[in-house]
Design an enzyme around this catalytic site. Sequence first.
Site, PDB file in Angstrom:
ATOM      1  N   CYS A 151      51.393  -4.270  10.056  1.00 46.72           N
ATOM      2  CA  CYS A 151      52.078  -4.387   8.756  1.00 46.72           C
ATOM      3  C   CYS A 151      53.194  -3.360   8.618  1.00 46.72           C
ATOM      4  O   CYS A 151      53.143  -2.279   9.185  1.00 46.72           O
ATOM      5  CB  CYS A 151      51.079  -4.159   7.626  1.00 46.72           C
ATOM      6  N   ARG A 187      57.299  -4.433  14.813  1.00 44.85           N
ATOM      7  CA  ARG A 187      55.875  -4.062  14.713  1.00 44.85           C
ATOM      8  C   ARG A 187      54.967  -5.271  14.865  1.00 44.85           C
ATOM      9  O   ARG A 187      53.771  -5.135  15.055  1.00 44.85           O
ATOM     10  CB  ARG A 187      55.609  -3.377  13.373  1.00 44.85           C
ATOM     11  N   TRP A 216      50.548  -8.234   9.203  1.00 44.83           N
ATOM     12  CA  TRP A 216      49.875  -8.597  10.450  1.00 44.83           C
ATOM     13  C   TRP A 216      48.422  -8.773  10.057  1.00 44.83           C
ATOM     14  O   TRP A 216      47.751  -7.805   9.682  1.00 44.83           O
ATOM     15  CB  TRP A 216      50.051  -7.484  11.488  1.00 44.83           C
ATOM     16  N   ASN A 220      49.430  -1.261   3.782  1.00 43.28           N
ATOM     17  CA  ASN A 220      49.252  -1.204   5.236  1.00 43.28           C
ATOM     18  C   ASN A 220      47.975  -0.406   5.468  1.00 43.28           C
ATOM     19  O   ASN A 220      47.803   0.652   4.892  1.00 43.28           O
ATOM     20  CB  ASN A 220      50.459  -0.511   5.894  1.00 43.28           C
ATOM     21  N   GLY A 221      47.070  -0.924   6.291  1.00 44.12           N
ATOM     22  CA  GLY A 221      45.807  -0.221   6.552  1.00 44.12           C
ATOM     23  C   GLY A 221      44.641  -1.167   6.297  1.00 44.12           C
ATOM     24  O   GLY A 221      44.819  -2.373   6.170  1.00 44.12           O
ATOM     25  N   GLU A 240      47.805  -1.810  34.194  1.00 40.09           N
ATOM     26  CA  GLU A 240      48.987  -2.070  33.370  1.00 40.09           C
ATOM     27  C   GLU A 240      49.602  -3.426  33.709  1.00 40.09           C
ATOM     28  O   GLU A 240      49.986  -4.190  32.819  1.00 40.09           O
ATOM     29  CB  GLU A 240      50.010  -0.955  33.557  1.00 40.09           C
ATOM     30  N   LYS A 267      50.159  -6.595  31.121  1.00 36.61           N
ATOM     31  CA  LYS A 267      51.466  -7.248  30.908  1.00 36.61           C
ATOM     32  C   LYS A 267      51.340  -8.769  31.038  1.00 36.61           C
ATOM     33  O   LYS A 267      51.882  -9.520  30.231  1.00 36.61           O
ATOM     34  CB  LYS A 267      52.493  -6.726  31.923  1.00 36.61           C
ATOM     35  N   GLU A 287      49.448 -10.129  27.980  1.00 36.50           N
ATOM     36  CA  GLU A 287      50.218 -10.037  26.731  1.00 36.50           C
ATOM     37  C   GLU A 287      51.366 -11.034  26.692  1.00 36.50           C
ATOM     38  O   GLU A 287      51.606 -11.688  25.682  1.00 36.50           O
ATOM     39  CB  GLU A 287      50.841  -8.636  26.613  1.00 36.50           C
ATOM     40  N   HIS A 345      31.618  -5.480  44.792  1.00 31.58           N
ATOM     41  CA  HIS A 345      30.398  -5.164  44.009  1.00 31.58           C
ATOM     42  C   HIS A 345      30.210  -6.130  42.852  1.00 31.58           C
ATOM     43  O   HIS A 345      29.814  -5.747  41.760  1.00 31.58           O
ATOM     44  CB  HIS A 345      30.503  -3.721  43.481  1.00 31.58           C
ATOM     45  N   LYS A 353      53.330  -4.285  17.622  1.00 32.47           N
ATOM     46  CA  LYS A 353      53.926  -3.203  18.409  1.00 32.47           C
ATOM     47  C   LYS A 353      53.256  -1.882  18.101  1.00 32.47           C
ATOM     48  O   LYS A 353      53.116  -1.033  18.960  1.00 32.47           O
ATOM     49  CB  LYS A 353      55.422  -3.079  18.105  1.00 32.47           C
TER      50      LYS A 353
HETATM   51  C1  AGP Z   1      51.507  -2.400  25.294  1.00 34.39           C
HETATM   52  O1  AGP Z   1      52.230  -3.435  25.949  1.00 34.39           O
HETATM   53  C2  AGP Z   1      50.746  -2.915  24.105  1.00 34.39           C
HETATM   54  N1  AGP Z   1      51.667  -3.405  23.147  1.00 34.39           N
HETATM   55  C3  AGP Z   1      49.710  -1.952  23.575  1.00 34.39           C
HETATM   56  O2  AGP Z   1      48.688  -1.857  24.540  1.00 34.39           O
HETATM   57  C4  AGP Z   1      50.190  -0.533  23.253  1.00 34.39           C
HETATM   58  O3  AGP Z   1      50.451   0.174  24.458  1.00 34.39           O
HETATM   59  C5  AGP Z   1      49.049   0.188  22.522  1.00 34.39           C
HETATM   60  O4  AGP Z   1      48.835  -0.466  21.296  1.00 34.39           O
HETATM   61  C6  AGP Z   1      49.349   1.677  22.270  1.00 34.39           C
HETATM   62  O5  AGP Z   1      50.501   1.783  21.490  1.00 34.39           O
HETATM   63  P1  AGP Z   1      51.175   3.245  21.355  1.00 34.39           P
HETATM   64  O6  AGP Z   1      51.677   3.631  22.718  1.00 34.39           O
HETATM   65  O7  AGP Z   1      52.284   3.071  20.374  1.00 34.39           O
HETATM   66  O8  AGP Z   1      50.101   4.190  20.872  1.00 34.39           O
END
Ligand code: AGP
Length: 608
Positions: free
Chosen positions: A2, A27, A74, A100-101, A481, A485, A488, A504, A603
Site C-alpha cells: 500500500c 510498490r 495491496w 497502510n499496515g 536468487e 527470479k 516472480e 538426498h 516492491k
Molecule cells: C525481490 O525480487 C522481491 N521483490 C522480494 O523478495 C524482495 O527482495 C524482498 O521483499 C525484500 O525487499 P527489501 O530488499 O526491500 O527489504
Amino acid sequence: MCGIFGYVGNKKAIPIVLEGLKTLEYRGYDSAGVAGISQGKTLFYKDKGKIGHLAKLLEKKRLEVEAAIAHTRWATHGKVNSLNAHPHFDAHETLAIVHNGIIENFQKLKSDLVAQGIAFVSETDSEVIAQLFAFHFQGNLKQTLLKILPLLEGSFAIAGVHRNFPKDIFVACKNSPLAIGVGESEYFVSSDVNGFLKYTNKVIFLENHEIGLIQPSGLKIYNEKGEIVAKQTESITSKIEEISKLHYPHFTLKEIYDQPESINRLFKNRFEEEFGAICLKDMGIDEETFMETSRILILACGTSWHAGSVGAYLFESLSRIPTQVEISSEFRYKNPIVMKDTLVIAISQSGETADTLAAVHELKAKGAKVIAVCNREGSELSRLSDHTLFIQAGPEIGVCSTKAFTNQVVLLSLLALHLGRMHHLSKEEGIHFIREIKKLPGLVSEVLSCADEIHVLAKKYNHFTHFFFIGRSYMYPTSLEAALKLKEMSYIHAQAYPAGELKHGPIALIDSNCPTVALFGNKHTFSKLLSNMMEIKAREGPILAFAPRGFDEVSSIVDDVFWLPDTCDEFASIPTSVALQLFSYYMALERGCDIDQPRNLAKSVTVE
Ligand code: AGP
C-alpha cells in the site's frame, strides 16, 4: 504494498495526489482511491485497477477539494474490489481514512462496534479505523486520535480527512513509515519521500505513536500524551531521478541493463590499488567498529537475503569472520542471542520491509550496533540503523529486484575485502581481488551483449512448468536468487538446492519433464557438480548449464550451456546472476506476464 499520499495547500489537490500516487506505483497495488471534503461532504472515488482508471473516473466528475488523501491498495484482508479499496469511511461518511499496515485486532474491535449497531461495508481491517474514529469523535481530531490509536494493535500509517475540517489532514503512524513534505505554505504526506521530492526536499518523519494535524496555516505534531513535539525538518539530498523506461519495454529490462553503470557507481574513489586496500571512508563508519568485529549477523528477506547469503560466503572466505545469515521474519521471533562484538548488517533495498525493521528493532533493544545496506535515502531502516551503506543502484522500479541485488553483493564484497585486509589478507591478495572486482562491469556488459542467445534458450525451455536450480558454494545462494527470479517474473515453479543435496531426496522429481539449471561458476567444486550432472542425466533430466568459458567438458554432458565470462569464485555470482535475470525475463516475456508488476507481488513489503 500500500501507498499513502496526501496534500494540503493552495494548489488543486486532486491532480497533486494522483501524481503522488503514480510515484508509489512501483510498490505494487491492485486498487486506488482518493477523497476530500467539499461543502461539508466527504467526496471520494475508489476502485480496483490502476491509477489511470481512477484518473479517468475523476475526469468525468471532478472533485474540487482543498485537501485530499489518496491510496494504492495491496490487498491483505478482503478481495480486490471497489468496496475494499481505500479510502474507508464511517457509516455517515463524516470522515475518510487511508491506511497502510495491518490492524491485528480488527475483528475484536469490529465486533464490539457491530454490537453497538454500527454497520460495516468492507472486508478490510482498515475500515475499523474510520468507524472507531467516528464512534469516539466529539469534535476534536487530536483528542479522538489520542483515544483510538492505543486501541489499535499491529501496524499503521494513517491519513484522514473530516468534513468538519475541510482544509486539514490528520496523520498518525506505528511501525509503518509516513513522511511529511514541508513546502511553501503547502504540505505533502507520503509513504515514500520520492512522492513529493519534485516539490520540496524538506521532510519531517513521523515517529511511532506521533499524531500530525496538517493545516494550510501550519503543521502540529503531538506525542502519545498529546504534548506538542518540536520536530526537526530534514533535507533529502538525493534528487528525484528521472524514472523512465527510456527505450526499454519494461523497467525490469532497463534495470538489468543498468547494472554495469550501477556497479561502477560503487567503485568511484573506492580503491587504493597500490596498497590492495578498499576505501570506505565516505560511508562514515569508524574503523573501530570493524576492528572489534568478531562475528557478523546478516538479516534480510527475499532477494536481499540471497545477497546476504552470498555475503556470508564472502565474509567467511575473505575476512575469516564467522557469519550468520537470518531470514528476518524468522529471526524476529527467536528471542535472538546477540554475542558481544557482533556486527549486524540489515539488508533491504526499500528500507521499509516490515520484517527486517522489526528484527532490527529487536536487535537494537539488545544493544547491537546495526549497519544498514540500503538503496533508499530517508527510509525507515536507514533512520533506524547506526550507519547506512547506500548501494547506489538508483531507483529500482521493477518489482523483481535485479540491479539492487548485484549492487548489494558488490557492496558486501567490498566490505568483506576491507575487513579481510584488516585481519589476514596480504597486500598482494588485496591487489588480486581489486583487479578481479574492477572487471565486473565489463563482465556484466559481456553477458548483456549475449541477451539474444539467452532469449533463444528461454524459447526452448519455456514450456516446462517445474525447474531445479542447483549450485555449490557461492553458486548455491546464486541459484536461490535465480529460482526466485523465475518464480516472480514467469510464475513457473522453481526450486533451488545445494547441488550436493539433490541425491538426498529431491532427485526423486527428476525426469524428462523437470529440467535442472546448473550454475558452474565455482571452480573449487567444479568436478563435484559434474558428478551431479551425471546423476541427473542418468534419470533423463534435461540440463541447462551456465558455465564459465573454458570448462568445455560441461557441454558433453548437458543439453544446453550458456558460456559466461570467467572470474574468480568470489565474484562469479555477479555475471551468473545477470545471465539468469535475462533468462527469467525472456521466459516471462514469452509467457506474456506482467513483468514489471507481477501478480500478487509488491516492491516493498511493509506488512508482516
Ligand atoms: C525481490 O525480487 C522481491 N521483490 C522480494 O523478495 C524482495 O527482495 C524482498 O521483499 C525484500 O525487499 P527489501 O530488499 O526491500 O527489504
